[in-house]
Scaffold this active site. Structure first.
Site, PDB file in Angstrom:
ATOM      1  N   GLU A 175      39.324  23.606  31.058  1.00 29.95           N
ATOM      2  CA  GLU A 175      39.367  24.974  31.586  1.00 29.95           C
ATOM      3  C   GLU A 175      38.201  25.766  30.991  1.00 29.95           C
ATOM      4  O   GLU A 175      37.991  25.771  29.775  1.00 29.95           O
ATOM      5  CB  GLU A 175      40.713  25.634  31.231  1.00 29.95           C
ATOM      6  CG  GLU A 175      40.813  27.052  31.749  1.00 29.95           C
ATOM      7  CD  GLU A 175      42.254  27.511  31.996  1.00 29.95           C
ATOM      8  OE1 GLU A 175      43.179  26.676  31.959  1.00 29.95           O
ATOM      9  OE2 GLU A 175      42.448  28.721  32.236  1.00 29.95           O
ATOM     10  N   ARG A 176      37.450  26.409  31.872  1.00 27.45           N
ATOM     11  CA  ARG A 176      36.268  27.172  31.468  1.00 27.45           C
ATOM     12  C   ARG A 176      35.288  26.292  30.684  1.00 27.45           C
ATOM     13  O   ARG A 176      34.641  26.763  29.726  1.00 27.45           O
ATOM     14  CB  ARG A 176      36.643  28.401  30.627  1.00 27.45           C
ATOM     15  CG  ARG A 176      37.731  29.260  31.225  1.00 27.45           C
ATOM     16  CD  ARG A 176      37.425  29.721  32.609  1.00 27.45           C
ATOM     17  NE  ARG A 176      38.498  30.561  33.152  1.00 27.45           N
ATOM     18  CZ  ARG A 176      38.504  30.991  34.413  1.00 27.45           C
ATOM     19  NH1 ARG A 176      37.562  30.631  35.269  1.00 27.45           N
ATOM     20  NH2 ARG A 176      39.473  31.753  34.841  1.00 27.45           N
ATOM     21  N   ASN A 218      46.803  26.777  27.812  1.00 20.57           N
ATOM     22  CA  ASN A 218      47.680  26.680  28.974  1.00 20.57           C
ATOM     23  C   ASN A 218      48.231  25.258  28.979  1.00 20.57           C
ATOM     24  O   ASN A 218      47.520  24.311  29.290  1.00 20.57           O
ATOM     25  CB  ASN A 218      46.907  26.952  30.274  1.00 20.57           C
ATOM     26  CG  ASN A 218      46.503  28.420  30.384  1.00 20.57           C
ATOM     27  OD1 ASN A 218      47.216  29.303  29.924  1.00 20.57           O
ATOM     28  ND2 ASN A 218      45.355  28.675  30.982  1.00 20.57           N
ATOM     29  N   LYS A 297      50.299  30.056  23.341  1.00 20.00           N
ATOM     30  CA  LYS A 297      50.030  31.164  24.272  1.00 20.00           C
ATOM     31  C   LYS A 297      51.361  31.405  24.976  1.00 20.00           C
ATOM     32  O   LYS A 297      51.800  30.581  25.774  1.00 20.00           O
ATOM     33  CB  LYS A 297      48.939  30.747  25.257  1.00 20.00           C
ATOM     34  CG  LYS A 297      48.709  31.700  26.422  1.00 20.00           C
ATOM     35  CD  LYS A 297      47.510  31.241  27.279  1.00 20.00           C
ATOM     36  CE  LYS A 297      47.317  32.119  28.494  1.00 20.00           C
ATOM     37  NZ  LYS A 297      46.117  31.746  29.278  1.00 20.00           N
ATOM     38  N   GLU A 301      49.812  35.111  31.170  1.00 18.23           N
ATOM     39  CA  GLU A 301      49.249  34.457  32.349  1.00 18.23           C
ATOM     40  C   GLU A 301      50.125  33.295  32.833  1.00 18.23           C
ATOM     41  O   GLU A 301      49.646  32.211  33.140  1.00 18.23           O
ATOM     42  CB  GLU A 301      47.820  33.989  32.061  1.00 18.23           C
ATOM     43  CG  GLU A 301      46.905  35.159  31.706  1.00 18.23           C
ATOM     44  CD  GLU A 301      45.433  34.797  31.512  1.00 18.23           C
ATOM     45  OE1 GLU A 301      45.159  33.642  31.149  1.00 18.23           O
ATOM     46  OE2 GLU A 301      44.585  35.676  31.711  1.00 18.23           O
ATOM     47  N   ARG A 351      45.197  47.541  30.536  1.00 18.06           N
ATOM     48  CA  ARG A 351      45.241  46.217  29.912  1.00 18.06           C
ATOM     49  C   ARG A 351      44.702  46.237  28.482  1.00 18.06           C
ATOM     50  O   ARG A 351      45.164  45.481  27.629  1.00 18.06           O
ATOM     51  CB  ARG A 351      44.445  45.242  30.786  1.00 18.06           C
ATOM     52  CG  ARG A 351      44.258  43.884  30.170  1.00 18.06           C
ATOM     53  CD  ARG A 351      43.768  42.897  31.189  1.00 18.06           C
ATOM     54  NE  ARG A 351      43.244  41.711  30.533  1.00 18.06           N
ATOM     55  CZ  ARG A 351      42.704  40.689  31.163  1.00 18.06           C
ATOM     56  NH1 ARG A 351      42.615  40.690  32.485  1.00 18.06           N
ATOM     57  NH2 ARG A 351      42.266  39.642  30.501  1.00 18.06           N
ATOM     58  N   ASP A 380      38.834  40.705  27.365  1.00 19.97           N
ATOM     59  CA  ASP A 380      38.728  39.256  27.545  1.00 19.97           C
ATOM     60  C   ASP A 380      37.290  38.751  27.467  1.00 19.97           C
ATOM     61  O   ASP A 380      36.724  38.352  28.488  1.00 19.97           O
ATOM     62  CB  ASP A 380      39.334  38.883  28.918  1.00 19.97           C
ATOM     63  CG  ASP A 380      39.606  37.391  29.039  1.00 19.97           C
ATOM     64  OD1 ASP A 380      39.382  36.678  28.047  1.00 19.97           O
ATOM     65  OD2 ASP A 380      40.042  36.952  30.114  1.00 19.97           O
ATOM     66  N   GLU A 402      39.470  35.556  17.422  1.00 22.96           N
ATOM     67  CA  GLU A 402      39.101  34.502  18.382  1.00 22.96           C
ATOM     68  C   GLU A 402      37.821  34.901  19.115  1.00 22.96           C
ATOM     69  O   GLU A 402      37.749  35.976  19.719  1.00 22.96           O
ATOM     70  CB  GLU A 402      40.256  34.316  19.378  1.00 22.96           C
ATOM     71  CG  GLU A 402      40.059  33.158  20.332  1.00 22.96           C
ATOM     72  CD  GLU A 402      41.273  32.951  21.266  1.00 22.96           C
ATOM     73  OE1 GLU A 402      42.397  32.725  20.774  1.00 22.96           O
ATOM     74  OE2 GLU A 402      41.072  33.017  22.491  1.00 22.96           O
ATOM     75  N   GLU A 408      32.193  31.491  29.253  1.00 22.73           N
ATOM     76  CA  GLU A 408      32.852  31.873  30.506  1.00 22.73           C
ATOM     77  C   GLU A 408      32.213  33.112  31.138  1.00 22.73           C
ATOM     78  O   GLU A 408      31.888  33.107  32.330  1.00 22.73           O
ATOM     79  CB  GLU A 408      34.340  32.128  30.243  1.00 22.73           C
ATOM     80  CG  GLU A 408      35.083  32.614  31.473  1.00 22.73           C
ATOM     81  CD  GLU A 408      36.577  32.821  31.226  1.00 22.73           C
ATOM     82  OE1 GLU A 408      37.026  32.611  30.086  1.00 22.73           O
ATOM     83  OE2 GLU A 408      37.278  33.191  32.185  1.00 22.73           O
ATOM     84  N   GLU A 523      23.255  41.002  28.710  1.00 22.39           N
ATOM     85  CA  GLU A 523      23.981  42.257  28.898  1.00 22.39           C
ATOM     86  C   GLU A 523      23.222  43.185  29.850  1.00 22.39           C
ATOM     87  O   GLU A 523      23.829  43.859  30.695  1.00 22.39           O
ATOM     88  CB  GLU A 523      24.152  42.938  27.527  1.00 22.39           C
ATOM     89  CG  GLU A 523      24.954  44.218  27.570  1.00 22.39           C
ATOM     90  CD  GLU A 523      24.968  44.950  26.233  1.00 22.39           C
ATOM     91  OE1 GLU A 523      24.039  44.747  25.424  1.00 22.39           O
ATOM     92  OE2 GLU A 523      25.900  45.725  26.004  1.00 22.39           O
TER      93      GLU A 523
HETATM   94  C1  GCV Z   1      42.953  29.463  28.913  1.00 25.81           C
HETATM   95  C2  GCV Z   1      40.888  34.080  30.318  1.00 25.81           C
HETATM   96  C3  GCV Z   1      40.415  32.825  30.997  1.00 25.81           C
HETATM   97  C4  GCV Z   1      41.520  31.806  31.128  1.00 25.81           C
HETATM   98  C5  GCV Z   1      42.079  31.543  29.726  1.00 25.81           C
HETATM   99  C6  GCV Z   1      42.597  32.855  29.160  1.00 25.81           C
HETATM  100  C7  GCV Z   1      43.132  32.705  27.739  1.00 25.81           C
HETATM  101  O1  GCV Z   1      41.780  34.762  31.139  1.00 25.81           O
HETATM  102  O2  GCV Z   1      39.863  33.147  32.247  1.00 25.81           O
HETATM  103  O3  GCV Z   1      40.984  30.639  31.694  1.00 25.81           O
HETATM  104  O4  GCV Z   1      43.107  30.581  29.749  1.00 25.81           O
HETATM  105  O5  GCV Z   1      41.524  33.773  29.118  1.00 25.81           O
HETATM  106  O6  GCV Z   1      42.395  33.058  26.831  1.00 25.81           O
HETATM  107  O7  GCV Z   1      44.249  32.267  27.571  1.00 25.81           O
END
Ligand code: GCV
Length: 691
Positions: A175-176, A218, A297, A301, A351, A380, A402, A408, A523
């Site tokens: 992911e990413r 996830n 997590k 989401e 948010r 984020d 973190e 991303e 940026e």
């Molecule tokens: C792993 C963002 C990313 C998600 C990621 C999420 C997170 O929303 O787009 O891909 O999920 O952060 O940090 O849990």
């Protein structure tokens, strides 16, 4: 050691020349000391030096510990038998610091009687000392050197892999991930070929990282089973990383007692659930005795969590913490909890507020082995955000910060974007004002965590220059006060140690010219003044100014014909500024005092609003977008100077990425400028073409 077709990153053989051409003694026992010995031996085989162990019996008059005949001594202390120079350094150290000052991972470096001496009180310290010598190269053996004591700023310096075991239908294997597939998993199973894992651990140790999580936060069905019937796969990875002092952690699903254990509930206050976690965890430690802990997590989401049972996140985290405590493990619990099904019409929900609102009432209620892992910004990982106010609001909770090493939102390893200057700014931010502690001080108790940018790409990170982000993450985790440009210089020196000696000047100059300011360049040509999220929905690559404007994700910029930005003030907005302590709550509240780069994060202002820079907001948008593209074009030109100087394959890969960066930056410039020109009707004061 290193598969042939894989780039050596910051550990090419040439980086070991200074050590490999010397006579070295390594004193001590244990897996990590064996690693040190093997590293030195490999370097010596190439450069003609030698490596010895201490003689088996105490030194006698006719066989002193041969101190005079060594250039380098790496020793675990206390030791019965040390060469004269090392013994002298040891005595000096003890006199000054007593014993124990080096801790589990620290080391002392000194130069005495023409011998370079590295002392450590635990094997990991010796390994880190060795890699410090690699960084120093010849200068470790100069005539004089000040004695240096090095200890990491924080115990936990880790990378979270967002790697899936199954290929996810939308997110793929990683992911990413922008560097190929996972080095651990492939098509639903552990990779048969794990040959990248050992060299990866070695690279991590060489920049100071000491732990990884092997699967995505996830946690889907197959990944959940890494905790139970697929635990052997995790153990196989742990075995390969152990020689480099890298411990393995696992992302787990809060629903595991139900989905894996067949229980009717995952309620953290249920006795059966507590017993299930305790037993599952006991089995983990039986299989992997040095297992690091869990990462969760929850209620985020779509992931399950304690809210589903009417329980708090402290209840949720503590049940896992209790299971881990007998074995010394930690649970890292993510603070990334927000409503991802927001109604965009609702201007009161913010948010940015969510993590603080959810977690600060729980301060002091987490067990000692819970670490709350907080994204560095409140939203984020955008290219610019303020520091998360959670980091200043939970004095009785261990907090980890973190960062996102995987790019991303910062160009997806197609763009050069050296992130260390950004991280360094965050780490140096003083939430209570200049005289108070910094974010780095807050994180010392919990740790620094980066989302990994590594995959099975031959260059590890897709874009070869993105390796610098991985390296710098580790170095800043070890010492957050390091200068990011100096860290980049270290990385260049190591990575390009194999270029011709007369080329080193041009390599350094060119790479600094391209990379030092590349985050600010990024940026400039993307979302302006801290507003964020003008990316294409879903894959988050390239511009789409209104892509998230009418979505449920809570990431809006509110541009209209008069102005742009999010009013997060207490006076008239969402009240987010009130989550900061003084002086920042007032600095951010005030449209006059708010730093330019965060203006649109905190305020909705007219296009004619004048920044501290003297420019209006609209003119700033135009100017930075034109300038950003010019800077990227200059990067591409500069890179051509290294054709024929650096490795041809690496050169070609970077060139191809720079072409894409120029294309994409132009797209950003044109979409953002056209959007704001059409909204505002204000022409560019310099008359440039806006499509
Ligand atoms: C792993 C963002 C990313 C998600 C990621 C999420 C997170 O929303 O787009 O891909 O999920 O952060 O940090 O849990």
């Amino acid at each position: 050691m290193q598969p042939n077709d894989v780039h050596a990153a910051w550990l090419p053989p040439e980086a070991f020349r200074a050590i490999g051409s010397r006579r070295t003694l390594v004193c001590g026992e244990g897996t990590l000391v064996d690693t040190v010995r093997a590293e030195v031996a490999r370097a010596c085989a190439r450069y003609g030096g030698s490596v010895d162990r201490p003689p088996p019996r105490p030194a006698s008059a006719d066989r002193p510990a041969a101190g005079a005949s060594y250039d380098l001594v790496l020793a675990l202390v206390p030791a019965a038998l040390l060469p004269v120079a090392a013994a002298a350094v040891d005595v000096g150290y003890r006199r000054r610091h007593g014993s124990g000052a080096l801790g589990e991972e620290g080391f002392l470096l000194a130069r005495h009687a023409e011998v370079t001496v590295v002392l450590a009180e635990a094997p990991a310290g010796l390994l880190y000392g060795l890699f410090h010598l690699v960084r120093l190269g010849e200068s470790a053996f100069g005539l004089t050197r000040p004695t240096e004591l090095h200890r990491p700023a924080t115990r936990l310096r880790m990378l979270d892999h967002w790697d899936n075991v199954d290929v996810h239908p939308v997110m793929g294997q990683v992911e990413r991930g922008y560097a190929g597939r996972s080095i651990f998993w492939r098509d639903g199973a552990r990779r048969a070929d794990l040959t990248r894992v050992g060299p990866y651990g070695r690279l991590l140790a060489a920049c100071g990282v000491n732990a990884i999580a092997v699967n995505n936060v996830n946690v889907h069905a197959t990944e959940a089973r890494l905790l139970t019937d697929r635990l052997g796969d995790v153990a196989a990875i742990a075995d390969l990383l152990r020689p480099y002092g890298v411990r393995v952690h696992l992302s787990v699903s809060f629903a595991a007692p139900v989905t894996l254990g067949g229980l009717p509930t995952a309620d953290p206050l249920d006795d059966g659930v507590r017993a299930w976690w305790a037993e599952a965890t006991r089995q983990v430690y039986e299989t992997i005795p040095d297992f690091g802990g869990y990462l969760v997590k929850a209620d985020s989401e779509g992931q399950p969590g304690p809210f589903g049972y009417g329980r708090s996140h402290a209840d949720g985290a503590n049940v896992l913490a209790d299971a881990l405590a007998p074995f010394g493990g930690v649970v890292r619990w993510r603070a990334f909890v927000y409503n991802h099904r927001q109604d965009w019409r609702d201007r009161s929900t913010d948010r940015a507020r969510a993590a603080y609102d959810h977690f600060t009432p729980l301060d002091g209620r987490f067990r000692d082995n819970v670490i709350l892992q907080v994204k560095h910004g409140p939203i984020d990982f955008q290219p610019r955000e303020p520091v998360s106010p959670v980091l200043a609001a939970m004095p009785d909770t261990r907090l980890a910060v973190e960062f996102q090493v995987t790019q991303e939102y910062t160009g997806q390893q197609r763009h050069v974007c050296y992130l260390a200057p950004w991280w360094s700014e965050v780490l140096g931010y003083a939430p209570w004002g200049d005289d108070g502690p910094t974010v780095a001080d807050v994180a010392a108790g919990g740790g620094l965590v980066g989302v990994s940018n590594v995959g099975d790409d031959p260059f590890w990170t897709g874009h070869p220059l993105a390796q610098a982000n991985l390296y710098a993450f580790g170095r800043l985790a070890w010492d957050p006060r390091l200068d990011p440009v100096a860290v980049l210089d270290e990385w260049i020196g190591l990575t390009f140690a194999g270029s011709a000696p007369d080329a080193s000047g041009i390599v350094r100059r060119t790479l600094h010219g391209i990379m030092d300011d590349s985050w600010r360049t990024y940026e400039r040509y993307t979302a302006p003044l801290g507003v964020g999220f003008m990316v294409r929905p879903g894959d988050h690559y390239g511009p789409d100014v209104d892509g998230y404007e009418y979505s449920p994700w809570g990431t809006y910029h509110f541009a209209d014909r008069d102005g742009v930005g999010v009013d997060r003030t207490r006076a008239s907005g969402t009240g987010f500024t009130g989550q900061y302590p003084q002086p920042w709550r007032d600095v951010y509240e005030s449209v006059e005092r708010c730093p330019d780069e965060l203006l649109l994060f905190f305020h909705h202002v007219p296009y004619g609003h004048r920044l501290h820079s003297g420019s209006t907001v609209i003119q700033h948008i135009y100017d930075t977008h034109f300038a950003g593209v010019e800077q990227v074009t200059a990067m591409r030109r500069r890179w051509e100077q290294l054709a024929g100087v650096v490795d041809a394959g690496l050169h070609a890969r970077v060139r191809e990425r720079l072409d894409e960066q120029v294309r994409c930056a132009e797209e950003w410039r044109d979409q953002v400028n056209a959007y704001f020109f059409r909204k505002s009707g204000v022409p560019d004061a310099r008359g440039r073409r806006i499509p």
